[in-house]
Design a protein around this motif. Structure first.
Motif, PDB file in Angstrom:
ATOM      1  N   ASP A 230      38.963 -26.337  11.109  1.00  0.00           N
ATOM      2  CA  ASP A 230      39.325 -27.038  12.768  1.00  0.00           C
ATOM      3  C   ASP A 230      37.648 -27.502  13.189  1.00  0.00           C
ATOM      4  OD1 ASP A 230      38.385 -24.601  13.340  1.00  0.00           O
ATOM      5  OD2 ASP A 230      39.717 -24.015  15.213  1.00  0.00           O
ATOM      6  N   ILE A 231      36.014 -27.075  12.924  1.00  0.00           N
ATOM      7  CA  ILE A 231      35.148 -27.665  13.193  1.00  0.00           C
ATOM      8  C   ILE A 231      34.662 -29.254  11.971  1.00  0.00           C
ATOM      9  CG2 ILE A 231      32.739 -27.068  13.623  1.00  0.00           C
ATOM     10  CD1 ILE A 231      34.946 -24.983  14.624  1.00  0.00           C
TER      11      ILE A 231
ATOM     12  N   LEU B 134      37.661 -15.157  19.387  1.00  0.00           N
ATOM     13  CA  LEU B 134      38.684 -16.840  19.960  1.00  0.00           C
ATOM     14  C   LEU B 134      39.085 -16.894  20.056  1.00  0.00           C
ATOM     15  CD1 LEU B 134      36.968 -18.956  16.274  1.00  0.00           C
ATOM     16  CD2 LEU B 134      36.432 -19.584  18.519  1.00  0.00           C
TER      17      LEU B 134
ATOM     18  N   PHE C  88      32.337 -25.227  19.348  1.00  0.00           N
ATOM     19  CA  PHE C  88      32.041 -24.805  18.372  1.00  0.00           C
ATOM     20  C   PHE C  88      31.998 -25.735  16.946  1.00  0.00           C
ATOM     21  CE2 PHE C  88      33.336 -21.303  14.620  1.00  0.00           C
ATOM     22  CZ  PHE C  88      32.309 -21.780  14.073  1.00  0.00           C
TER      23      PHE C  88
ATOM     24  N   ARG D  38      29.139 -21.704  -5.406  1.00  0.00           N
ATOM     25  CA  ARG D  38      30.653 -21.482  -5.137  1.00  0.00           C
ATOM     26  C   ARG D  38      31.269 -21.617  -3.852  1.00  0.00           C
ATOM     27  NH1 ARG D  38      32.970 -14.933  -4.477  1.00  0.00           N
ATOM     28  NH2 ARG D  38      34.903 -15.909  -3.583  1.00  0.00           N
TER      29      ARG D  38
ATOM     30  N   ALA E  29      27.071 -14.910   7.879  1.00  0.00           N
ATOM     31  CA  ALA E  29      28.247 -15.308   8.081  1.00  0.00           C
ATOM     32  C   ALA E  29      27.582 -15.948   9.015  1.00  0.00           C
ATOM     33  CB  ALA E  29      28.963 -14.203   8.312  1.00  0.00           C
TER      34      ALA E  29
ATOM     35  N   GLY F 170      34.250 -22.114   3.516  1.00  0.00           N
ATOM     36  CA  GLY F 170      34.722 -22.251   4.878  1.00  0.00           C
ATOM     37  C   GLY F 170      33.697 -23.305   6.024  1.00  0.00           C
TER      38      GLY F 170
ATOM     39  N   ALA G 238      28.741 -17.254   3.946  1.00  0.00           N
ATOM     40  CA  ALA G 238      30.164 -16.997   3.679  1.00  0.00           C
ATOM     41  C   ALA G 238      30.914 -17.058   4.409  1.00  0.00           C
ATOM     42  CB  ALA G 238      30.387 -15.407   3.436  1.00  0.00           C
TER      43      ALA G 238
ATOM     44  N   ILE H  84      27.265 -18.286  -1.893  1.00  0.00           N
ATOM     45  CA  ILE H  84      29.130 -18.145  -1.650  1.00  0.00           C
ATOM     46  C   ILE H  84      28.791 -19.261  -0.564  1.00  0.00           C
ATOM     47  CG2 ILE H  84      29.896 -16.862   0.037  1.00  0.00           C
ATOM     48  CD1 ILE H  84      29.254 -13.845  -1.944  1.00  0.00           C
TER      49      ILE H  84
ATOM     50  N   LEU I 165      32.890 -18.285   8.680  1.00  0.00           N
ATOM     51  CA  LEU I 165      32.825 -17.838  10.574  1.00  0.00           C
ATOM     52  C   LEU I 165      32.515 -16.374   9.989  1.00  0.00           C
ATOM     53  CD1 LEU I 165      34.188 -18.134  13.034  1.00  0.00           C
ATOM     54  CD2 LEU I 165      36.105 -17.320  12.126  1.00  0.00           C
ATOM     55  N   ASP I 166      32.316 -15.322  10.426  1.00  0.00           N
ATOM     56  CA  ASP I 166      31.835 -13.870  10.680  1.00  0.00           C
ATOM     57  C   ASP I 166      33.019 -13.392  11.079  1.00  0.00           C
ATOM     58  OD1 ASP I 166      31.896 -11.386  11.238  1.00  0.00           O
ATOM     59  OD2 ASP I 166      29.782 -11.191  12.187  1.00  0.00           O
ATOM     60  N   VAL I 167      33.314 -13.443  10.120  1.00  0.00           N
ATOM     61  CA  VAL I 167      35.590 -12.570  10.377  1.00  0.00           C
ATOM     62  C   VAL I 167      35.635 -11.279  10.624  1.00  0.00           C
ATOM     63  CG1 VAL I 167      36.559 -14.200   8.229  1.00  0.00           C
ATOM     64  CG2 VAL I 167      35.673 -11.884   7.435  1.00  0.00           C
ATOM     65  N   GLN I 168      34.280 -10.687  10.806  1.00  0.00           N
ATOM     66  CA  GLN I 168      34.291  -9.165  11.239  1.00  0.00           C
ATOM     67  C   GLN I 168      34.815  -9.038  13.254  1.00  0.00           C
ATOM     68  OE1 GLN I 168      31.968  -6.717   9.138  1.00  0.00           O
ATOM     69  NE2 GLN I 168      32.758  -6.508   7.314  1.00  0.00           N
TER      70      GLN I 168
HETATM   71  C1  LIG Z   1      38.327 -21.601  15.028  1.00  0.00           C
HETATM   72  C2  LIG Z   1      37.739 -20.971  13.686  1.00  0.00           C
HETATM   73  C3  LIG Z   1      36.079 -21.583  13.509  1.00  0.00           C
HETATM   74  C4  LIG Z   1      35.536 -21.686  12.556  1.00  0.00           C
HETATM   75  C5  LIG Z   1      36.004 -21.191  11.081  1.00  0.00           C
HETATM   76  C6  LIG Z   1      35.824 -21.050   9.730  1.00  0.00           C
HETATM   77  C7  LIG Z   1      35.796 -20.513   8.693  1.00  0.00           C
HETATM   78  C8  LIG Z   1      35.423 -20.045   7.632  1.00  0.00           C
HETATM   79  O1  LIG Z   1      34.392 -20.128   7.027  1.00  0.00           O
HETATM   80  S1  LIG Z   1      36.517 -19.420   6.336  1.00  0.00           S
HETATM   81  C9  LIG Z   1      36.053 -18.401   5.344  1.00  0.00           C
HETATM   82  C10 LIG Z   1      35.533 -17.103   6.090  1.00  0.00           C
HETATM   83  N1  LIG Z   1      34.901 -16.394   4.912  1.00  0.00           N
HETATM   84  C11 LIG Z   1      35.097 -15.484   4.250  1.00  0.00           C
HETATM   85  O2  LIG Z   1      36.405 -15.532   4.116  1.00  0.00           O
HETATM   86  C12 LIG Z   1      34.820 -14.776   3.434  1.00  0.00           C
HETATM   87  C13 LIG Z   1      34.471 -12.800   3.887  1.00  0.00           C
HETATM   88  N2  LIG Z   1      33.767 -12.298   2.556  1.00  0.00           N
HETATM   89  C14 LIG Z   1      34.542 -11.969   1.380  1.00  0.00           C
HETATM   90  O3  LIG Z   1      35.389 -12.552   1.323  1.00  0.00           O
HETATM   91  C15 LIG Z   1      33.203 -11.757   0.905  1.00  0.00           C
HETATM   92  O4  LIG Z   1      32.172 -10.611   1.655  1.00  0.00           O
HETATM   93  C16 LIG Z   1      33.096 -12.191  -0.971  1.00  0.00           C
HETATM   94  C17 LIG Z   1      32.364 -13.636   0.093  1.00  0.00           C
HETATM   95  C18 LIG Z   1      33.819 -12.414  -1.478  1.00  0.00           C
HETATM   96  C19 LIG Z   1      31.471 -11.551  -0.636  1.00  0.00           C
HETATM   97  O5  LIG Z   1      32.292 -10.205  -1.523  1.00  0.00           O
HETATM   98  P1  LIG Z   1      30.915  -8.917  -1.758  1.00  0.00           P
HETATM   99  O6  LIG Z   1      29.848  -9.851  -3.146  1.00  0.00           O
HETATM  100  O7  LIG Z   1      31.662  -7.800  -2.637  1.00  0.00           O
HETATM  101  O8  LIG Z   1      30.264  -8.677  -1.103  1.00  0.00           O
HETATM  102  P2  LIG Z   1      30.255  -8.012   0.725  1.00  0.00           P
HETATM  103  O9  LIG Z   1      29.693  -6.691  -0.119  1.00  0.00           O
HETATM  104  O10 LIG Z   1      31.686  -8.685   0.629  1.00  0.00           O
HETATM  105  O11 LIG Z   1      29.563  -8.570   1.635  1.00  0.00           O
HETATM  106  C20 LIG Z   1      28.189  -8.466   1.653  1.00  0.00           C
HETATM  107  C21 LIG Z   1      28.276  -7.896   3.558  1.00  0.00           C
HETATM  108  O12 LIG Z   1      28.531  -9.393   4.345  1.00  0.00           O
HETATM  109  C22 LIG Z   1      29.289  -8.964   4.505  1.00  0.00           C
HETATM  110  N3  LIG Z   1      30.178 -10.399   5.041  1.00  0.00           N
HETATM  111  C23 LIG Z   1      30.276 -11.162   3.744  1.00  0.00           C
HETATM  112  N4  LIG Z   1      30.931 -11.954   4.642  1.00  0.00           N
HETATM  113  C24 LIG Z   1      31.214 -12.154   6.130  1.00  0.00           C
HETATM  114  C25 LIG Z   1      31.710 -12.740   6.631  1.00  0.00           C
HETATM  115  N5  LIG Z   1      32.755 -14.071   7.227  1.00  0.00           N
HETATM  116  N6  LIG Z   1      31.572 -12.445   7.676  1.00  0.00           N
HETATM  117  C26 LIG Z   1      30.963 -11.541   8.215  1.00  0.00           C
HETATM  118  N7  LIG Z   1      30.436 -10.744   7.285  1.00  0.00           N
HETATM  119  C27 LIG Z   1      30.554 -10.800   6.263  1.00  0.00           C
HETATM  120  C28 LIG Z   1      29.994  -8.370   4.402  1.00  0.00           C
HETATM  121  O13 LIG Z   1      30.898  -7.044   5.553  1.00  0.00           O
HETATM  122  C29 LIG Z   1      29.289  -7.211   3.953  1.00  0.00           C
HETATM  123  O14 LIG Z   1      28.243  -6.125   5.001  1.00  0.00           O
HETATM  124  P3  LIG Z   1      28.309  -4.623   4.829  1.00  0.00           P
HETATM  125  O15 LIG Z   1      27.900  -4.764   6.561  1.00  0.00           O
HETATM  126  O16 LIG Z   1      27.221  -4.733   3.885  1.00  0.00           O
HETATM  127  O17 LIG Z   1      29.576  -4.092   4.664  1.00  0.00           O
END
Ligand SMILES: CC/C=C\C=C\CC(=O)SCCNC(=O)CCNC(=O)[C@H](O)C(C)(C)COP(=O)(O)OP(=O)(O)OC[C@H]1O[C@@H](n2cnc3c(N)ncnc32)[C@H](O)[C@@H]1OP(=O)(O)O
Length: 307
Positions: free
Chosen positions: A187-188, A107, A131, A174, A57, A155, A94, A152, A96-99
């Motif tokens: 928007d990117i 942002l 960005f 996926r 991410a 986005g 995966a 994965i 953007l770092d949503v956390q």
């Molecule tokens: C102005 C805006 C500009 C740009 C915008 C961009 C838009 C996008 O990118 S939209 C997409 C955003 N991403 C997501 O919504 C994905 C979020 N993640 C998930 O839904 C799940 O992680 C998963 C992809 C379905 C996978 O699930 P699972 O197999 O259960 O693994 P996890 O345990 O959840 O993930 C492992 C580890 O990674 C961390 N992580 C996963 N995705 C992100 C993310 N997008 N951002 C930050 N961190 C992520 C997750 O928290 C886990 O970390 P731990 O430390 O082990 O908890």
């Protein structure tokens, strides 16, 4: 990284486990924190997104660094073709770092200060522009970029892939244009570029509006990717093979072709033909054109000077 001459010292070894073992890390890219850049073949650079524990991410620091990596590759005469992949078995990225975005308000446009809506909007517009510019550095890179995706790919993964010249993926990929599911219109670059990459507007609206997953096979069927391979390793190997083939060709011809195709996407036929006249009126005066013709006639493999 030009092919080493017989008098060259052995390539520097690296303690980093980031690159695959048969790839030479490129020292001039060693300072980057989130990306490794190595050389799996002459004149080929392999960029790997290095945050596998977070499914690659992208934090703000990462997308800014991404822009710097591709700006450097663009000007690097030892690089003629680039492969981009994600480290680890699970994800290309995966997105953007949503956390981080949820926690520290990455942002927000206000720089942490209390300001009115007009000033916040101006700040936010600047952040989005920055960005977009960072990710767009891959499209602006003068060298062809092959995006090799697996697992994965959500986005921002699609925004990035849309900036590549060639997209290939593993059968387990996926994909999803996920932005609507996190409450925003992408928007990117996906909404600007994806409709120009694939033929069906209906399909583009389907995946962008619903944010649904789509598979490697579906991506292949609409032309979003041009190859599907069994597993990540085979995908990266295929991407490196493709990049190595491009790197053997005239860099004047390859870089000119990228420039003219990107121009054609954004301009009409007449304008592109005129631009091509001007471009080639310079390029054809170089040594690559006669050298390549001669090598075709002599059935020899040509070599070309750095560009
Ligand atoms: C102005 C805006 C500009 C740009 C915008 C961009 C838009 C996008 O990118 S939209 C997409 C955003 N991403 C997501 O919504 C994905 C979020 N993640 C998930 O839904 C799940 O992680 C998963 C992809 C379905 C996978 O699930 P699972 O197999 O259960 O693994 P996890 O345990 O959840 O993930 C492992 C580890 O990674 C961390 N992580 C996963 N995705 C992100 C993310 N997008 N951002 C930050 N961190 C992520 C997750 O928290 C886990 O970390 P731990 O430390 O082990 O908890």
């Amino acid at each position: 990284m030009a092919p080493p001459s017989s008098s060259s010292p052995p390539p520097p070894s690296s303690s980093s486990s980031a690159s695959t073992p048969d790839e030479t890390p490129l020292p001039s890219y060693a300072a980057y924190k989130f990306f490794t850049v190595s050389s799996p073949a002459p004149y080929v650079a392999h960029v790997q997104i290095q945050r596998p524990d977070k499914l690659n991410a992208f934090s703000e620091a990462m997308w800014l660094e991404f822009g710097r990596v591709f700006a450097q590759l663009s000007g690097d005469a030892d690089v003629r073709a680039v492969v981009l992949s994600g480290a680890g078995e699970r994800a290309f990225t995966a997105g953007l770092d949503v956390q981080a975005a949820a926690k520290d308000g990455t942002l927000t446009g206000d720089g942490g200060k209390k300001v009115d809506a007009a000033r916040r909007a101006k700040g936010l517009r600047g952040q989005i522009e920055e960005f977009q510019g960072s990710i767009g550095a891959m499209e602006r890179c003068e060298k062809p970029v092959i995006c090799a995706m697996h697992g994965i790919s959500l986005g921002l993964a699609i925004d990035i892939a849309c900036c590549a010249d060639i997209r290939i993926c593993a059968s387990n990929t996926r994909f999803a244009v996920k932005e609507v599911d996190i409450g925003l219109a992408a928007d990117i670059g996906t909404l600007a570029r994806l409709p120009k990459l694939v033929g069906s507007t209906s399909w583009v609206k389907d995946v962008c509006l619903t944010a649904r997953d789509f598979s490697a096979q579906e991506a292949l069927s609409v032309g979003f990717v041009s190859q599907v391979h069994e597993g990540k390793e085979a995908t990266v190997r295929a991407a490196v093979g493709l990049a190595a083939a491009l790197a053997e060709k005239s860099p004047v011809a390859v870089q000119g072709t990228k420039e003219l195709l990107n121009h054609a996407r954004d301009h009409g036929v007449a304008e592109n033909l005129r631009y091509t006249q001007l471009w080639n009126s310079v390029a054809l005066q170089g040594e690559d054109f006669p050298a390549a013709i001669l090598s075709v006639l002599k059935k020899q493999r040509p070599t070309f000077a750095k560009l």
